[in-house]
Design a protein around this motif. Sequence first.
Motif: not given
Length: 790
Positions: A580, A608, A611-614, A620, A622-623, A628, A647, A650
């Motif tokens: 990220w 994304t 809940y936002g960017p990994y 692909r 955890n966030m 975010t 964002y 989120k």
Amino acid sequence: MQKLRYTAFLVVSILAGMAAGTSFAQTKEVYSAELMRGLSNKGAHVTKPYITAGDRTYIVGTQNGDFPDLGSHVKGEMGGLWMAPIKLLDGFWLKLTDSDKNDATWLNDASEFITYPYGSKFSYKPVLDGIQVERFQYCPQGKEGMIITYTLANTTNKPRRLQLDFVVKTDVSPVWYSAENNIIDAPDSISWNAKRAVYSAKDTKHSWFTVWGSSVPTSGHALNVPTPTETIGLGKSASSTHSVALKPNEHLTAVFVVAGSTKTSELALASYEAILKNRDQLLREKQAHYAAIINRAKIDIPDKKLQQAVNWGKVDTEWLVSDLPGIGRFLGAGAIEYPWLFGCDNSYAQQGVVALGGHELAKSTLRTIKQVSEKTNANGRIIHEMSSNGFVGNKGNTQETAQFAIAVWKVFEWTGDVAFLREMYPYIQKGIHWLLVDQDKNGDMFPEGYGIMEVKGLNAELVDVAVYTQQALEVAAKMAAIVNDPKSQKDYAQKAALLKNKVNTLFWDETEGSYCDFYGTREQAITTTKGAIEQVQLDLEADKQSAALAKKQEFYKTLLAHLETLPAGTQRGWFTNKNWVISTPIESGIAPSAKAIRLLDKVRTEHTGEYGPYLSAVERRNMMTIATGVQAVAEAAYGRTDESLWYVNKIVETFSRVLPGSISEMMPDYGCPAQAWTIYGLAVPLVTHVFGVQPDAYKKAITFAPHLPSGWDSISLAELPVGDNLISFAVQKTGKGVQYTLNSKTADWHYTLKLANLKGKNYVLNGKTLVANSDELPIQGKSATVLILD
């Protein structure tokens, strides 16, 4: 059945001020009242952790009121009652016995948990044929102890005689990273002080003490008694017995106090007695403390969920404040696993803290980081992590030294505190030397070493390190101008410009339409990829069913095969991990617009999740709130208000998922239930972009460049501290145009309203119609109303 009413823990004046339709502009008490009423878990998440916070002590247990073993840093020992740097108790429990029927029950399964800014409440289903019980607990500010109250109500028409057994399991023990420094926990000893009617416990090897007792007379006491929940550790159990009588429909409150000392039993006893005696006043002070925080930088926006999350964000942040003797007052990173000092986390968090008026906390935290870093490293390097015993577990990842300089400058912009800046500047100078000399062995201006992403093998010239170093040079040049260091000012400014260009050329991958994870040689890329494969293999061994991990492993194996076909010594940017932090050139605003927009769109569509960017777009999985939040700031930096709020919201969607009133570190509902850097993603986009507050407290000036999201017709921000000033700012769409209202406490400040396409428009300033000569409109005086006519 009607709930019990605690006359002590709700501020009557606050509740009295509540009325239907109350507006933002009304009293402070009305604004803070909603939060002061607390939030309920509604019977859910009963086995999830909570924190009852104070700046010297805190309590961690589960929302059913129990104290099972929790946490991993000191395995199973992160819960309980804490007074950093020691733990006081594993937990406490209450056993109720009907003295007439000899019927008994443990209170270890609360049906409802309510979190207040200043304490926690547990409600239990009626027991013993009509006895209703509520438990309330809080940790007074600045006191080395905590208060637990049980309110018992006889809901029957018969008198009742009850026996209360308050059972404690001690665990007088050290915090994380003690055993590694030869601070070894020892068994506890317990003694009963008949004269004072209190227990005293001591670690038999160290001068660590715990004292506890009650406001209710004691009729008996016993050692080595059973507890309803077994816990690990070298502590011992003890109980005190208290006999009470309740008339029909009568209620009474039994108060228990736990106190501690890292010096003598006499000091622990003195704390105990002072807290017990002054408990009501201490509660009022605690309530007032949190009400003041809530009422600072009051926002009123159409999105009430976001407004609620920001207000609770102020509270959550304060929950993590620690006033550690011999160290300083600082913001810890997260409860329950990371309550101690971090460099990276605070460099983000303090930008949100200061944007919501927390000037003193921001300065004291950064001072503490600087002092600990200077003692540990002495060369400008900023620490990564210090446990509450003062030991540093990681001397610092490379980007943290640059981030520290950025955070110091942001705090200076809001406070204008020149003495603070002069205090920080020499160590920041050392830090820049460490980055560009000690950590830049090949002299390409890209410092080497681990960055934010602590990924195995990713020890290279990373994008976040390069970007934050460029930003550190920019702010250092500005600092040099303030402290009259023209030679350094010129040097830093030239290097900042050069590094900005290098980031935007050497880190950019035109084919991918993205900034790269790192810059270096083919051999470094191979090492990084092999490290990623090893890390994935470890993760797969722990989670063999993960399809995402298996896919990630295949990605890296394919990438490795490709890298091995490239000519030896190939040097370029490498898009290997898709972490990220590739958005940091946009977050900082140094990316050219075309590149920024291209990557912003790519992250939204390709990188994304829900809940936002990994954290890694390869994995692909955890966030986190920080990733975010950074993406929200990045969108705002390029004027994309709606995308930025997408964002931010989120983050808001995860509000109260685990702990009422808070947002978990890992989105949506795991990791630490309260995390300091979450305030960055909530406050910075809202205050500095939507409200558009751009402070320059040193020059006693503020620029307002607001950006209302789609569908928002009005916003207001009241009692926002900037330097020695207190300002209020509002934007309201009307039938004639958009009205901007400004009020300030101090008259000698200068204000500018900055709006796109303002030049040539008619506007009304304090009743006088004028024509704008530019997109920036100067405003004089303590108050003004500007109507930009349609």
